[in-house]
Design a protein around this motif. Sequence first.
Motif, PDB file in Angstrom:
ATOM      1  N   PRO A  87       0.842  -1.196   0.000  1.00  0.00           N
ATOM      2  CA  PRO A  87       0.000   0.000   0.000  1.00  0.00           C
ATOM      3  C   PRO A  87       0.880   1.251   0.000  1.00  0.00           C
ATOM      4  O   PRO A  87       1.535   1.561   1.006  1.00  0.00           O
ATOM      5  N   VAL A  88       0.928   1.961  -1.111  1.00  0.00           N
ATOM      6  CA  VAL A  88       1.778   3.146  -1.221  1.00  0.00           C
ATOM      7  C   VAL A  88       1.246   4.282  -0.360  1.00  0.00           C
ATOM      8  O   VAL A  88       1.994   4.928   0.378  1.00  0.00           O
ATOM      9  N   ILE A  89      -0.046   4.523  -0.438  1.00  0.00           N
ATOM     10  CA  ILE A  89      -0.725   5.488   0.426  1.00  0.00           C
ATOM     11  C   ILE A  89      -1.893   4.754   1.076  1.00  0.00           C
ATOM     12  O   ILE A  89      -2.774   4.251   0.370  1.00  0.00           O
ATOM     13  N   ALA A  90      -1.880   4.669   2.374  1.00  0.00           N
ATOM     14  CA  ALA A  90      -2.868   3.869   3.094  1.00  0.00           C
ATOM     15  C   ALA A  90      -4.292   4.219   2.673  1.00  0.00           C
ATOM     16  O   ALA A  90      -4.695   5.394   2.694  1.00  0.00           O
ATOM     17  N   ASP A  91      -5.033   3.189   2.283  1.00  0.00           N
ATOM     18  CA  ASP A  91      -6.443   3.295   1.906  1.00  0.00           C
ATOM     19  C   ASP A  91      -6.686   4.163   0.670  1.00  0.00           C
ATOM     20  O   ASP A  91      -7.848   4.448   0.342  1.00  0.00           O
ATOM     21  N   ARG A  92      -5.615   4.572  -0.014  1.00  0.00           N
ATOM     22  CA  ARG A  92      -5.771   5.421  -1.194  1.00  0.00           C
ATOM     23  C   ARG A  92      -5.117   4.844  -2.446  1.00  0.00           C
ATOM     24  O   ARG A  92      -5.673   4.923  -3.529  1.00  0.00           O
ATOM     25  N   LEU A  93      -3.912   4.280  -2.294  1.00  0.00           N
ATOM     26  CA  LEU A  93      -3.154   3.816  -3.452  1.00  0.00           C
ATOM     27  C   LEU A  93      -2.362   2.563  -3.080  1.00  0.00           C
ATOM     28  O   LEU A  93      -1.675   2.538  -2.057  1.00  0.00           O
ATOM     29  N   GLY A  94      -2.488   1.532  -3.908  1.00  0.00           N
ATOM     30  CA  GLY A  94      -1.778   0.281  -3.663  1.00  0.00           C
ATOM     31  C   GLY A  94      -1.257  -0.337  -4.949  1.00  0.00           C
ATOM     32  O   GLY A  94      -1.813  -0.113  -6.029  1.00  0.00           O
ATOM     33  N   VAL A  95      -0.179  -1.115  -4.820  1.00  0.00           N
ATOM     34  CA  VAL A  95       0.449  -1.782  -5.964  1.00  0.00           C
ATOM     35  C   VAL A  95       0.634  -3.255  -5.643  1.00  0.00           C
ATOM     36  O   VAL A  95       1.024  -3.608  -4.517  1.00  0.00           O
ATOM     37  N   ARG A  96       0.366  -4.113  -6.627  1.00  0.00           N
ATOM     38  CA  ARG A  96       0.576  -5.550  -6.463  1.00  0.00           C
ATOM     39  C   ARG A  96       1.315  -6.083  -7.689  1.00  0.00           C
ATOM     40  O   ARG A  96       0.918  -5.804  -8.829  1.00  0.00           O
ATOM     41  N   VAL A  97       2.391  -6.816  -7.453  1.00  0.00           N
ATOM     42  CA  VAL A  97       3.188  -7.404  -8.532  1.00  0.00           C
ATOM     43  C   VAL A  97       3.233  -8.913  -8.323  1.00  0.00           C
ATOM     44  O   VAL A  97       3.516  -9.385  -7.214  1.00  0.00           O
ATOM     45  N   LEU A 129       4.511 -12.098 -16.011  1.00  0.00           N
ATOM     46  CA  LEU A 129       4.649 -11.065 -14.982  1.00  0.00           C
ATOM     47  C   LEU A 129       3.440 -10.135 -15.067  1.00  0.00           C
ATOM     48  O   LEU A 129       3.022  -9.747 -16.164  1.00  0.00           O
ATOM     49  N   ARG A 130       2.876  -9.774 -13.894  1.00  0.00           N
ATOM     50  CA  ARG A 130       1.693  -8.918 -13.852  1.00  0.00           C
ATOM     51  C   ARG A 130       1.888  -7.815 -12.823  1.00  0.00           C
ATOM     52  O   ARG A 130       2.379  -8.063 -11.722  1.00  0.00           O
ATOM     53  N   ALA A 131       1.482  -6.605 -13.181  1.00  0.00           N
ATOM     54  CA  ALA A 131       1.521  -5.466 -12.252  1.00  0.00           C
ATOM     55  C   ALA A 131       0.125  -4.853 -12.190  1.00  0.00           C
ATOM     56  O   ALA A 131      -0.495  -4.598 -13.232  1.00  0.00           O
ATOM     57  N   SER A 132      -0.357  -4.624 -10.972  1.00  0.00           N
ATOM     58  CA  SER A 132      -1.693  -4.061 -10.774  1.00  0.00           C
ATOM     59  C   SER A 132      -1.610  -2.843  -9.862  1.00  0.00           C
ATOM     60  O   SER A 132      -0.858  -2.834  -8.885  1.00  0.00           O
ATOM     61  N   VAL A 133      -2.418  -1.832 -10.199  1.00  0.00           N
ATOM     62  CA  VAL A 133      -2.472  -0.607  -9.396  1.00  0.00           C
ATOM     63  C   VAL A 133      -3.935  -0.298  -9.098  1.00  0.00           C
ATOM     64  O   VAL A 133      -4.788  -0.363  -9.994  1.00  0.00           O
ATOM     65  N   ARG A 134      -4.221   0.035  -7.833  1.00  0.00           N
ATOM     66  CA  ARG A 134      -5.567   0.464  -7.448  1.00  0.00           C
ATOM     67  C   ARG A 134      -5.478   1.805  -6.731  1.00  0.00           C
ATOM     68  O   ARG A 134      -4.654   1.983  -5.829  1.00  0.00           O
ATOM     69  N   ALA A 135      -6.337   2.757  -7.157  1.00  0.00           N
ATOM     70  CA  ALA A 135      -6.378   4.078  -6.540  1.00  0.00           C
ATOM     71  C   ALA A 135      -7.814   4.417  -6.153  1.00  0.00           C
ATOM     72  O   ALA A 135      -8.747   4.120  -6.905  1.00  0.00           O
ATOM     73  N   VAL A 136      -7.955   5.018  -4.974  1.00  0.00           N
ATOM     74  CA  VAL A 136      -9.272   5.450  -4.492  1.00  0.00           C
ATOM     75  C   VAL A 136      -9.176   6.942  -4.171  1.00  0.00           C
ATOM     76  O   VAL A 136      -8.955   7.328  -3.023  1.00  0.00           O
ATOM     77  N   PRO A 137      -9.333   7.811  -5.172  1.00  0.00           N
ATOM     78  CA  PRO A 137      -9.231   9.250  -4.914  1.00  0.00           C
ATOM     79  C   PRO A 137     -10.348   9.774  -4.024  1.00  0.00           C
ATOM     80  O   PRO A 137     -10.150  10.718  -3.260  1.00  0.00           O
ATOM     81  N   PHE A 138     -11.539   9.161  -4.113  1.00  0.00           N
ATOM     82  CA  PHE A 138     -12.667   9.546  -3.263  1.00  0.00           C
ATOM     83  C   PHE A 138     -13.266   8.271  -2.671  1.00  0.00           C
ATOM     84  O   PHE A 138     -13.850   7.463  -3.397  1.00  0.00           O
ATOM     85  N   VAL A 139     -13.103   8.080  -1.367  1.00  0.00           N
ATOM     86  CA  VAL A 139     -13.530   6.860  -0.687  1.00  0.00           C
ATOM     87  C   VAL A 139     -15.033   6.654  -0.863  1.00  0.00           C
ATOM     88  O   VAL A 139     -15.823   7.598  -0.690  1.00  0.00           O
ATOM     89  N   ASP A 140     -15.399   5.416  -1.214  1.00  0.00           N
ATOM     90  CA  ASP A 140     -16.801   5.019  -1.406  1.00  0.00           C
ATOM     91  C   ASP A 140     -17.478   5.766  -2.550  1.00  0.00           C
ATOM     92  O   ASP A 140     -18.709   5.720  -2.684  1.00  0.00           O
ATOM     93  N   VAL A 141     -16.697   6.456  -3.383  1.00  0.00           N
ATOM     94  CA  VAL A 141     -17.271   7.175  -4.522  1.00  0.00           C
ATOM     95  C   VAL A 141     -16.601   6.744  -5.830  1.00  0.00           C
ATOM     96  O   VAL A 141     -17.270   6.338  -6.780  1.00  0.00           O
ATOM     97  N   LEU A 142     -15.272   6.821  -5.898  1.00  0.00           N
ATOM     98  CA  LEU A 142     -14.555   6.525  -7.138  1.00  0.00           C
ATOM     99  C   LEU A 142     -13.382   5.587  -6.876  1.00  0.00           C
ATOM    100  O   LEU A 142     -12.551   5.846  -6.005  1.00  0.00           O
ATOM    101  N   THR A 143     -13.322   4.489  -7.643  1.00  0.00           N
ATOM    102  CA  THR A 143     -12.226   3.529  -7.561  1.00  0.00           C
ATOM    103  C   THR A 143     -11.656   3.308  -8.952  1.00  0.00           C
ATOM    104  O   THR A 143     -12.405   3.075  -9.910  1.00  0.00           O
ATOM    105  N   LEU A 144     -10.329   3.387  -9.074  1.00  0.00           N
ATOM    106  CA  LEU A 144      -9.641   3.226 -10.353  1.00  0.00           C
ATOM    107  C   LEU A 144      -8.700   2.030 -10.285  1.00  0.00           C
ATOM    108  O   LEU A 144      -7.954   1.877  -9.307  1.00  0.00           O
TER     109      LEU A 144
END
Length: 253
Positions: A124-134, A166-181
């Motif tokens: 988790p790069v930024i807690a509850d906001r941005l994470g990376v999985r490889v 090889l797989r890389a995944s990124v998840r970002a939540v700029p607005f909690v419970d509203v927008l997930t990328l």
Amino acid sequence: IRNFQDLNATVPGLQLDRATNGIQNTVTMRGISFNPTAAGPQTAVELYRNDVVTSSSAIFQALYDIGQIEVLRGPQGTLRGRATPSGSISITTRKPNLSEVGGYVTGSAAEGGKWVGEAAVNVPVIADRLGVRVAGYSSRDKLDVYGLNRFTNVVDKDVHDEVNSLRASVRAVPFVDVLTLDFNYETTQRETRSYAQYQSRNHVDGVALTGGVPDISANDRRSIMTAPNEFDGTYKFYNWQAQLDLIGQQLTY
């Protein structure tokens, strides 16, 4: 489950066969086979990866770090993309965890130069906001049909099926419970070297001649091809997804 065709053992009535050439794979559901050369509504069984229609040639190469697999029997299309008379199979890869660091390593090896292994790490790069999985996968299978050169009588035992991914995944939540990328990238390379098995006709027809080649039975697991079938293919996925939740409604793009 270490590869896509292992689903045969867990789902009744489903038959999956991976072709050596990586293209003519077969999916049979409810007695109807998937045609790998067909497109659109002519396809009896549709395959999805992270909600996107995907060719069988890519799905059959490597299966690892999976979150969920759904086998949907019967006609699909109302809620699941393209219309399919037999059914659909949906594969979802694991998404990054935004709150915990984690990972795993697993594998096995056998005699004859066989191995399979996979690993993943989540940060988790930024807690509850941005994470990376490889995640990564590597396997090598020693095939058991050897080539017999009809002119030199030399037996070629360099037959194998090797896959690296090889797989890389990124998840970002700029607005909690509203927008997930979500963003997902995967590259897979498969390389095979194989021979087609041969059996002398006199083992099937007792009065037939051998045809001038050495007498070969099914137990010999030999081929009389002068050169092997070789396949080297690279598959790449790029997958983006956005999910918007507003006033009790959900929109996924």
